[in-house]
Design an enzyme around this catalytic site. Structure first.
Site, mmCIF file in Angstrom:
data_model
loop_
_atom_site.group_PDB
_atom_site.id
_atom_site.type_symbol
_atom_site.label_atom_id
_atom_site.label_comp_id
_atom_site.label_asym_id
_atom_site.label_seq_id
_atom_site.Cartn_x
_atom_site.Cartn_y
_atom_site.Cartn_z
ATOM 1 N N LYS A 94 -10.200 -1.311 10.267
ATOM 2 C CA LYS A 94 -10.616 -2.324 9.459
ATOM 3 C C LYS A 94 -10.975 -3.651 9.866
ATOM 4 O O LYS A 94 -11.103 -4.651 9.460
ATOM 5 C CB LYS A 94 -9.140 -2.367 8.548
ATOM 6 C CG LYS A 94 -8.491 -1.369 7.858
ATOM 7 C CD LYS A 94 -7.509 -1.763 6.881
ATOM 8 C CE LYS A 94 -7.154 -0.477 6.548
ATOM 9 N NZ LYS A 94 -7.674 0.407 5.371
ATOM 10 N N GLN A 100 -3.734 -5.380 6.853
ATOM 11 C CA GLN A 100 -5.687 -6.274 5.973
ATOM 12 C C GLN A 100 -4.748 -8.109 6.984
ATOM 13 O O GLN A 100 -6.376 -8.577 6.495
ATOM 14 C CB GLN A 100 -4.787 -6.581 4.563
ATOM 15 C CG GLN A 100 -5.304 -5.334 3.830
ATOM 16 C CD GLN A 100 -7.189 -4.354 3.885
ATOM 17 O OE1 GLN A 100 -7.903 -4.916 4.488
ATOM 18 N NE2 GLN A 100 -7.235 -2.522 3.878
ATOM 19 N N ASP A 136 2.759 -4.661 8.089
ATOM 20 C CA ASP A 136 2.268 -3.773 7.720
ATOM 21 C C ASP A 136 0.202 -4.528 7.645
ATOM 22 O O ASP A 136 0.647 -5.355 6.959
ATOM 23 C CB ASP A 136 1.891 -3.310 6.427
ATOM 24 C CG ASP A 136 0.950 -2.113 6.086
ATOM 25 O OD1 ASP A 136 -0.375 -2.533 7.052
ATOM 26 O OD2 ASP A 136 0.445 -1.828 4.971
ATOM 27 N N CYS A 176 -5.179 2.568 -3.563
ATOM 28 C CA CYS A 176 -3.505 3.217 -3.089
ATOM 29 C C CYS A 176 -2.163 2.075 -3.446
ATOM 30 O O CYS A 176 -1.586 2.094 -2.330
ATOM 31 C CB CYS A 176 -3.732 3.032 -1.588
ATOM 32 S SG CYS A 176 -5.428 4.608 -1.140
ATOM 33 N N HIS A 207 1.051 -1.191 -0.081
ATOM 34 C CA HIS A 207 0.039 -0.514 0.122
ATOM 35 C C HIS A 207 1.003 0.984 -0.118
ATOM 36 O O HIS A 207 1.884 0.804 0.001
ATOM 37 C CB HIS A 207 -1.074 0.033 1.006
ATOM 38 C CG HIS A 207 -2.044 0.846 1.547
ATOM 39 N ND1 HIS A 207 -2.012 2.054 1.383
ATOM 40 C CD2 HIS A 207 -3.500 0.932 1.132
ATOM 41 C CE1 HIS A 207 -2.799 2.859 1.855
ATOM 42 N NE2 HIS A 207 -3.497 1.985 1.035
HETATM 43 N N1 7TS Z 1 -1.700 -0.593 4.525
HETATM 44 C C1 7TS Z 1 -2.485 -1.625 4.999
HETATM 45 C C2 7TS Z 1 -1.948 -2.557 3.727
HETATM 46 C C3 7TS Z 1 -4.043 -0.846 3.809
HETATM 47 O O1 7TS Z 1 -4.923 -1.843 2.738
HETATM 48 C C4 7TS Z 1 -4.410 0.319 4.028
HETATM 49 C C5 7TS Z 1 -5.727 0.917 3.901
HETATM 50 C C6 7TS Z 1 -3.423 0.732 4.907
HETATM 51 C C7 7TS Z 1 -2.077 0.374 5.099
HETATM 52 C C8 7TS Z 1 -3.663 2.272 5.646
HETATM 53 O O2 7TS Z 1 -3.946 2.369 7.292
HETATM 54 P P1 7TS Z 1 -4.381 3.807 7.388
HETATM 55 O O3 7TS Z 1 -5.931 2.977 8.018
HETATM 56 O O4 7TS Z 1 -3.751 3.905 8.442
HETATM 57 O O5 7TS Z 1 -5.342 5.267 6.329
HETATM 58 N N2 7TS Z 1 -6.091 0.167 2.559
HETATM 59 C C9 7TS Z 1 -7.244 0.780 2.371
HETATM 60 C C10 7TS Z 1 -7.661 0.088 0.874
HETATM 61 O O6 7TS Z 1 -7.813 -1.386 0.503
HETATM 62 N N3 7TS Z 1 -8.909 1.225 0.774
HETATM 63 O O7 7TS Z 1 -8.851 1.683 1.345
HETATM 64 C C11 7TS Z 1 -7.325 1.923 2.596
#
Ligand code: 7TS
Length: 420
Positions: free
Chosen positions: A240, A217, A214, A378, A137
């Site tokens: 999430k 997910q 990370d 992203c 990401h």
């Molecule tokens: N890493 C992964 C693998 C992600 O899927 C996401 C967000 C992030 C980091 C960032 O997370 P945040 O909570 O700090 O924003 N992924 C997604 C997505 O797949 N669609 O919207 C956000």
């Protein structure tokens, strides 16, 4: 996986996971959108919240609201305890040994930036390398690019196969004495691939290189034991994981966190301040400057309670079968190609159609009350790797059903009637 090989029977009637009982805990799942019953398949972007989380947020603001770690009064004590209890619940949930290893941040993104901005800035020098993969990401790319640019270091990329699996032999070849850190997704948000991170952490450690995972997910789908993985840092986002937005966690091994300079300066992260010298606070507070996100920390604690009470063996096998069913159903539609066919996958079904753009798929599905995400997710380098501009992505949680998968398939058929 393509076609129907590797697929199990679509029958799940004997599953102990009672999805309809679970759905009753999530009020939003029962609303209608655009005159249709909502089919929410955008869980990788953010998940819906159970009543227990909504109630915890409401109770905090109605009954307990006070700043924490400072007031001696009753409300401050209650709020401090609820916030710190949440930290302890998270520690237990990911099997960290010490609550000082649980740093509250805004989310996975901030956790990675924190490590890049502190550990990275301290340890990465000119000529060094940071190793990430081709399926990250942007949150796990850009902070390292900023760091490498500042330090005159190099970002190296572990390639992925046509199935969307990391090529582990290439990873092994890329680790060298120049490598100062490896940063990897546990589960890819664009492909759904579950990476063999335990094995990869061991490979990096054999060369003395620390590893950040990370887990944004992963935690909504898998049980994670940071001790068993032996990773050095692990980041994730509450929103999430059925908790509120604006809160997440950086797990770090005590020894590393202690060696790192603070990320931001301000209240709460100090023991004492004079104009000559500031003594920083103990872990984890050294990294938590300013009034924290108290309400959402407490809400995250409620989400963790909810998750910890689920039967995870049942949930994991239910989710696995649901994803296989969705893969089979969607890949049988004429002209559809699945992007991301790794052997180990969780939660995500990305696909393209030979003649209809993903945005058109998303727009027509939306008219049917079906929420998916379309675009690059992203993860633009993943799109470049597969030579596509975007995908349509259905992403699942344990509360999704086979009926919703069927609705998705009917919706895609409708898209094809409109566009083909
Ligand atoms: N890493 C992964 C693998 C992600 O899927 C996401 C967000 C992030 C980091 C960032 O997370 P945040 O909570 O700090 O924003 N992924 C997604 C997505 O797949 N669609 O919207 C956000």
């Amino acid at each position: 996986m393509s076609g129907s090989e590797h697929l199990v029977s679509p029958m799940i009637s004997e599953r102990p996971c009672d999805v309809h009982r679970l759905r009753a805990d999530f009020p939003l799942l029962h609303r209608r959108v655009r005159g249709k019953a909502l089919v929410y398949l955008d869980n990788a972007a953010t998940s819906q919240k159970p009543l227990a989380v909504l109630d915890a947020l409401d109770r905090y603001y109605r009954m307990e609201n006070a700043n924490i770690h400072r007031g001696l009064h009753y409300l401050s004590e209650v709020a401090t305890k609820a916030y710190e209890d949440a930290r302890e619940k998270i520690r237990r949930f990911i099997h960290a040994t010490d609550v000082r290893e649980i740093v509250f941040v805004r989310g996975a993104t901030e956790g990675i930036n924190l490590v890049a901005g502190t550990y990275g800035r301290k340890n990465v020098k000119a000529g060094d390398e940071v190793l990430i993969s081709a399926m990250e990401h942007h949150s796990n790319i850009v902070p390292w690019q900023i760091l490498c640019e500042e330090k005159n270091a190099t970002l190296r990329i572990i390639p992925i196969s046509d199935d969307g699996e990391l090529i582990v032999e290439e990873f092994e070849k890329l680790i060298s004495e120049k490598t100062k850190l490896v940063a990897l997704a546990h589960v890819s948000n664009a492909l759904g691939t579950v990476n063999p991170i335990k094995e990869m952490v061991a490979m990096a450690h054999a060369r003395g290189v620390p590893v950040l995972i990370d887990g944004a997910q992963a935690l909504p789908h898998l049980r994670v034991d940071v001790g068993e993985l032996d990773c050095d840092f692990y980041v994730f986002s509450s929103h999430k994981m059925f908790g509120p937005t604006g809160i997440g966690v950086l797990y770090g091994k005590t020894k590393l966190l202690e060696s790192m300079p603070p990320y931001q300066g301000g209240g709460d992260m100090i023991k004492s301040v004079t104009f000559e010298k500031t003594i920083y606070n103990d872990l984890p507070y050294k990294f938590e400057a300013g009034t924290p996100n108290i309400a959402d920390g407490i809400g995250f604690g409620a989400a963790i309670d909810y998750l910890a009470n689920l039967d995870w063996d049942a949930i994991q096998s239910y989710e696995r079968e649901l994803l296989l069913y969705a893969t089979e159903t969607v890949s049988n539609i004429k002209g559809i190609r699945i992007i991301g066919t790794a052997k180990e996958k969780a939660g995500v079904l990305s696909f393209v159609h030979e003649s209809v753009h993903p945005h058109d798929i998303g727009t027509v599905l939306d008219q049917e009350g079906i929420a998916i995400r379309t675009g690059h997710h992203c993860a633009q380098p993943v799109m470049q790797r597969f030579n596509i501009p975007a995908t349509a992505r259905a992403s699942f949680a344990f509360y999704n059903t086979r009926e919703e998968v069927d609705a998705l398939a009917r919706g895609i058929q409708k898209v094809l009637e409109v566009f083909c």
